[in-house]
Design a protein around this motif. Structure first.
Motif, PDB file in Angstrom:
ATOM      1  N   MET A  65      32.341  41.052  56.689  1.00 26.93           N
ATOM      2  CA  MET A  65      31.605  41.773  55.655  1.00 26.93           C
ATOM      3  C   MET A  65      31.981  41.286  54.266  1.00 26.93           C
ATOM      4  O   MET A  65      33.153  40.995  53.986  1.00 26.93           O
ATOM      5  N   PRO A  66      30.994  41.166  53.371  1.00 28.38           N
ATOM      6  CA  PRO A  66      31.277  40.760  51.999  1.00 28.38           C
ATOM      7  C   PRO A  66      32.127  41.788  51.261  1.00 28.38           C
ATOM      8  O   PRO A  66      32.024  42.993  51.485  1.00 28.38           O
ATOM      9  N   VAL A  67      32.972  41.280  50.376  1.00 29.80           N
ATOM     10  CA  VAL A  67      33.714  42.098  49.412  1.00 29.80           C
ATOM     11  C   VAL A  67      33.328  41.567  48.034  1.00 29.80           C
ATOM     12  O   VAL A  67      33.560  40.397  47.735  1.00 29.80           O
ATOM     13  N   TYR A  68      32.739  42.411  47.221  1.00 29.23           N
ATOM     14  CA  TYR A  68      32.045  41.967  46.020  1.00 29.23           C
ATOM     15  C   TYR A  68      32.910  42.148  44.772  1.00 29.23           C
ATOM     16  O   TYR A  68      33.243  43.288  44.401  1.00 29.23           O
ATOM     17  N   TRP A  69      33.207  41.054  44.104  1.00 24.01           N
ATOM     18  CA  TRP A  69      33.982  41.129  42.861  1.00 24.01           C
ATOM     19  C   TRP A  69      33.286  42.045  41.850  1.00 24.01           C
ATOM     20  O   TRP A  69      33.929  42.888  41.203  1.00 24.01           O
ATOM     21  N   GLU A  70      31.976  41.930  41.704  1.00 27.14           N
ATOM     22  CA  GLU A  70      31.259  42.697  40.678  1.00 27.14           C
ATOM     23  C   GLU A  70      31.352  44.203  40.917  1.00 27.14           C
ATOM     24  O   GLU A  70      31.288  44.991  39.960  1.00 27.14           O
ATOM     25  N   LEU A  71      31.508  44.639  42.188  1.00 26.46           N
ATOM     26  CA  LEU A  71      31.616  46.064  42.473  1.00 26.46           C
ATOM     27  C   LEU A  71      33.068  46.541  42.477  1.00 26.46           C
ATOM     28  O   LEU A  71      33.335  47.709  42.198  1.00 26.46           O
ATOM     29  N   ILE A  72      33.984  45.645  42.783  1.00 24.05           N
ATOM     30  CA  ILE A  72      35.403  45.997  42.776  1.00 24.05           C
ATOM     31  C   ILE A  72      35.928  46.147  41.345  1.00 24.05           C
ATOM     32  O   ILE A  72      36.733  47.032  41.052  1.00 24.05           O
ATOM     33  N   GLU A  73      35.471  45.271  40.437  1.00 19.45           N
ATOM     34  CA  GLU A  73      35.956  45.295  39.058  1.00 19.45           C
ATOM     35  C   GLU A  73      34.761  45.333  38.097  1.00 19.45           C
ATOM     36  O   GLU A  73      34.477  44.370  37.386  1.00 19.45           O
ATOM     37  N   PRO A  74      34.042  46.450  38.076  1.00 21.93           N
ATOM     38  CA  PRO A  74      32.841  46.523  37.234  1.00 21.93           C
ATOM     39  C   PRO A  74      33.126  46.364  35.748  1.00 21.93           C
ATOM     40  O   PRO A  74      32.282  45.869  34.998  1.00 21.93           O
ATOM     41  N   SER A  75      34.290  46.794  35.323  1.00 22.21           N
ATOM     42  CA  SER A  75      34.748  46.510  33.958  1.00 22.21           C
ATOM     43  C   SER A  75      36.144  45.927  34.060  1.00 22.21           C
ATOM     44  O   SER A  75      36.906  46.268  34.973  1.00 22.21           O
ATOM     45  N   GLU A  76      36.480  45.062  33.133  1.00 23.56           N
ATOM     46  CA  GLU A  76      37.711  44.296  33.265  1.00 23.56           C
ATOM     47  C   GLU A  76      38.924  45.217  33.339  1.00 23.56           C
ATOM     48  O   GLU A  76      39.122  46.091  32.490  1.00 23.56           O
ATOM     49  N   GLY A  77      39.722  45.011  34.403  1.00 22.11           N
ATOM     50  CA  GLY A  77      40.950  45.763  34.575  1.00 22.11           C
ATOM     51  C   GLY A  77      40.783  47.105  35.258  1.00 22.11           C
ATOM     52  O   GLY A  77      41.768  47.788  35.544  1.00 22.11           O
ATOM     53  N   THR A  78      39.551  47.503  35.554  1.00 20.09           N
ATOM     54  CA  THR A  78      39.277  48.766  36.247  1.00 20.09           C
ATOM     55  C   THR A  78      38.770  48.459  37.650  1.00 20.09           C
ATOM     56  O   THR A  78      37.725  47.815  37.800  1.00 20.09           O
ATOM     57  N   PHE A  79      39.495  48.923  38.655  1.00 16.05           N
ATOM     58  CA  PHE A  79      39.183  48.540  40.024  1.00 16.05           C
ATOM     59  C   PHE A  79      38.709  49.736  40.848  1.00 16.05           C
ATOM     60  O   PHE A  79      39.206  50.856  40.682  1.00 16.05           O
ATOM     61  N   ASP A  80      37.769  49.463  41.734  1.00 15.64           N
ATOM     62  CA  ASP A  80      37.191  50.488  42.607  1.00 15.64           C
ATOM     63  C   ASP A  80      37.150  49.937  44.030  1.00 15.64           C
ATOM     64  O   ASP A  80      36.404  49.001  44.320  1.00 15.64           O
ATOM     65  N   PHE A  81      37.964  50.510  44.919  1.00 18.73           N
ATOM     66  CA  PHE A  81      38.035  50.035  46.298  1.00 18.73           C
ATOM     67  C   PHE A  81      37.440  51.036  47.286  1.00 18.73           C
ATOM     68  O   PHE A  81      37.786  51.031  48.469  1.00 18.73           O
ATOM     69  N   SER A  82      36.549  51.883  46.807  1.00 16.69           N
ATOM     70  CA  SER A  82      35.986  52.921  47.671  1.00 16.69           C
ATOM     71  C   SER A  82      35.174  52.332  48.827  1.00 16.69           C
ATOM     72  O   SER A  82      35.183  52.876  49.938  1.00 16.69           O
ATOM     73  N   LEU A  83      34.477  51.232  48.578  1.00 18.42           N
ATOM     74  CA  LEU A  83      33.711  50.603  49.661  1.00 18.42           C
ATOM     75  C   LEU A  83      34.645  50.029  50.725  1.00 18.42           C
ATOM     76  O   LEU A  83      34.360  50.128  51.926  1.00 18.42           O
ATOM     77  N   ILE A  84      35.749  49.440  50.297  1.00 18.22           N
ATOM     78  CA  ILE A  84      36.709  48.890  51.244  1.00 18.22           C
ATOM     79  C   ILE A  84      37.325  50.014  52.064  1.00 18.22           C
ATOM     80  O   ILE A  84      37.478  49.901  53.294  1.00 18.22           O
ATOM     81  N   ASP A  85      37.656  51.101  51.393  1.00 16.88           N
ATOM     82  CA  ASP A  85      38.236  52.248  52.085  1.00 16.88           C
ATOM     83  C   ASP A  85      37.271  52.799  53.132  1.00 16.88           C
ATOM     84  O   ASP A  85      37.667  53.122  54.257  1.00 16.88           O
ATOM     85  N   GLU A  86      36.002  52.886  52.767  1.00 13.42           N
ATOM     86  CA  GLU A  86      34.983  53.382  53.701  1.00 13.42           C
ATOM     87  C   GLU A  86      34.837  52.437  54.892  1.00 13.42           C
ATOM     88  O   GLU A  86      34.725  52.883  56.045  1.00 13.42           O
ATOM     89  N   ALA A  87      34.852  51.154  54.618  1.00 16.91           N
ATOM     90  CA  ALA A  87      34.695  50.172  55.693  1.00 16.91           C
ATOM     91  C   ALA A  87      35.865  50.239  56.680  1.00 16.91           C
ATOM     92  O   ALA A  87      35.667  50.207  57.907  1.00 16.91           O
ATOM     93  N   ILE A  88      37.086  50.342  56.161  1.00 12.33           N
ATOM     94  CA  ILE A  88      38.248  50.422  57.042  1.00 12.33           C
ATOM     95  C   ILE A  88      38.182  51.695  57.887  1.00 12.33           C
ATOM     96  O   ILE A  88      38.453  51.681  59.094  1.00 12.33           O
ATOM     97  N   SER A  89      37.789  52.792  57.271  1.00 14.13           N
ATOM     98  CA  SER A  89      37.684  54.065  57.990  1.00 14.13           C
ATOM     99  C   SER A  89      36.651  53.986  59.114  1.00 14.13           C
ATOM    100  O   SER A  89      36.921  54.384  60.260  1.00 14.13           O
ATOM    101  N   LYS A  90      35.466  53.462  58.802  1.00  6.00           N
ATOM    102  CA  LYS A  90      34.403  53.396  59.814  1.00  6.00           C
ATOM    103  C   LYS A  90      34.701  52.340  60.876  1.00  6.00           C
ATOM    104  O   LYS A  90      34.290  52.484  62.025  1.00  6.00           O
ATOM    105  N   ALA A  91      35.421  51.302  60.503  1.00 11.65           N
ATOM    106  CA  ALA A  91      35.823  50.306  61.495  1.00 11.65           C
ATOM    107  C   ALA A  91      36.765  50.925  62.522  1.00 11.65           C
ATOM    108  O   ALA A  91      36.629  50.694  63.736  1.00 11.65           O
TER     109      ALA A  91
END
Length: 535
Positions: A65-91
């Motif tokens: 599955m893709p992991v998208y830089w633009e969604l992980i760091e939408p603004s410089e230095g601010t990170f969002d890993f909610s999609l990764i967390d959801e993927a690990i949970s559903k996996a």
């Protein structure tokens, strides 16, 4: 010497001359029966929640599955890993492993997954430039600022995995995606030209068998691929920075890079130039030693020659992306049986048709059971009969006998063989368990055995399986030899978790053409346990 290296037809010879040596690659501890999601299918929690159960039902054990830089760091230095967390949970819920694909600085050459704050600041994050001076939506691999930003985001992702993936759902990591230059063989930006004018670096010179500092312009005049080699070295060194971080933070996780292929007679720049294609494996493995292997993305059949190019001595075969079809399972059988592939993954798997999903489920279910036999402990041979060789045979010699394999439709009994129907790919594997003891698995194949010194004239058969009328008037079929090989027994089997066989039925009589061959039709995936005798 450079020109000669580039024109050698044998990949094995090319690699041995260029200094690629055997090493210990980290590998997953199971056979990856996977599928790769489409580019946008992991960009929302809703999609992940709906797709992952479907993948489980399809028989997959792994999702790429893709992991998208633009969604992980939408603004410089601010990170969002909610999609990764959801993927690990559903996996975990669906008993799936994950291979994340880092869509960072490059995806299919382009930098379309870079965040907006990167895209809109081309002064800080310069672009690659064509020979004609055209700027591209491709971040320059020669920019320290590009590397620092990409690496910072990648490190944040690795740190997240280190603390949030205690159960090791992540089984491998792909770094970037189909790296390469388009339109030109190399980057002609100011930063790239500065490196170019310094000549061939010492380490690369040793690989190319040229003098350190050799002028790239002189080499380019001698061969069209010199610019691509220059670019491959710097792409590999860029990737090495990310790979070293992954190796430090997640030392047991295998790392790989994938290649868009130099197919259809295209020249560098017409395909993503300087990516990790097999012809450049020596450069990539030397420039990025923390990478465990390089892998092909396959869309141009026939696939068998591409499998061969990437299954060399220091490069376990992994197919992270291949054109999805109803024959995908057949191609998986061949890759695993012929080359001990560590995994297989059709692309855009969530969009599989009902027929594609059914056929893949059949194949993966059997391959999962065959896993104890899919290793270097057993000699195995892959079979694949497709559009380029459907009516040909494959002959393998072993232990004084010949194994002769062909497509199921080369037999006269199925009307689809002659009514104009398109022949589906037939394929599978022959696994040698012991002398005169074989496991045959797959779909749409026929296998028969002869003594190695035996020769006979082929005779066409009628629909009843006997000789065609008038084929011969004598009992002389042109046979020569000292002994013959017979089928002692043939059982259709299921395979227990411990690798033992559960006999489903004994096949004989019409099902083995009275002991002449064994066969598996095109509508099913089956496993046959065959014992031979000699007389």
């Amino acid at each position: 010497m450079l020109q000669r290296l580039l024109k050698i037809g044998s990949l094995a010879l090319f690699l041995s001359m260029s200094g690629v040596t055997a090493g210990q690659s980290r590998l997953p501890d199971y056979l990856i029966l996977g599928g790769e999601l489409g580019n946008s299918s992991a960009s929302s929690k809703e999609d992940i929640r709906s797709i992952f159960p479907k993948l489980k039902d399809m028989g997959l054990n792994t999702v790429l599955m893709p992991v998208y830089w633009e969604l992980i760091e939408p603004s410089e230095g601010t990170f969002d890993f909610s999609l990764i967390d959801e993927a690990i949970s559903k996996a975990k819920e669906n008993k799936l492993k994950i291979v994340p694909l880092w869509f960072g600085a490059w995806k299919n050459s382009m930098s379309c997954y870079a965040p907006s704050w990167v895209k809109t600041n081309s002064k800080r994050f310069p672009r690659a430039v064509t020979e004609q001076g055209k700027p591209l939506e491709i971040l320059s691999a020669f920019s320290d600022e590009v590397l620092k930003a990409d690496l910072k985001a990648f490190n944040a992702f690795l740190d997240y995995l280190k603390t949030h993936d205690k159960d090791k759902t992540i089984t491998m990591i792909q770094i970037e995606n189909e790296i390469g230059m388009l339109e030109s063989a190399r980057d002609h930006s100011r930063l790239a030209n500065k490196k170019y004018t310094k000549g061939v670096p010492d380490q690369l010179a040793a690989i190319l068998k040229v003098k350190p500092g050799s002028d790239w312009n002189d080499l380019a005049e001698a061969n069209d691929y010199a610019d691509e080699m220059f670019m491959a070295w710097h792409y590999a060194q860029y990737v090495e920075n990310l790979a070293k971080s992954a190796r430090e933070k997640l030392p047991e996780v295998p790392l790989y890079v994938n290649a868009a292929l130099d197919s259809r007679g295209r020249r560098p720049g017409q395909y993503p130039s300087a990516g990790p294609i097999a012809r450049l494996a020596n450069i990539w493995k030397s420039g990025a030693p923390s990478i465990d292997f390089i892998s092909p993305d396959l869309y141009d059949p026939p696939f068998a020659p591409w499998f061969l190019q990437y299954a060399f001595h220091d490069n376990p075969l992994f197919i992270p992306e291949i054109r999805r079809s109803k024959d995908s399972g057949t191609h998986a059988f061949y890759a695993i049986g012929e080359h001990n592939a560590i995994g297989f993954s059709p692309f855009s798997i969530e969009n599989a048709s009902e027929e594609e999903a059914y056929r893949l489920r059949q194949a993966y279910s059997l391959l999962e059971k065959l896993e104890p036999y899919c290793s270097n402990k057993f000699d195995s041979y892959g079979l694949l009969f497709g559009e380029d060789n459907a009516k040909e045979s494959r002959i393998v010699e072993s232990d004084g006998l010949k194994m002769i394999s062909s497509h199921f439709f080369t037999l006269p009994w199925d009307s689809r063989a002659t009514d104009g129907s398109v022949w589906p790919d037939g394929g599978g594997m022959i696994i040698k368990l012991d002398k005169d003891d074989y496991l045959i698995a797959g779909t749409g194949i026929v296998v028969k055995w002869e003594a190695a010194d035996e020769s006979s004239s082929e005779k066409k058969l009628g629909e009843d399986g006997f000789m065609l009328s008038g084929e011969t008037e004598k009992n002389d079929y042109g046979w020569k030899g000292k002994q013959r090989i017979g089928i002692l027994s043939c059982d259709e089997v299921d395979i227990n978790p411990d690798g033992s066989f559960k006999v489903i039925r004994r096949l004989n009589g019409d099902e083995t053409h009275q002991g002449r061959h064994v066969r598996i039709g095109v509508d099913d995936y089956k496993a046959l346990h065959v014992k031979l005798y000699r007389y």
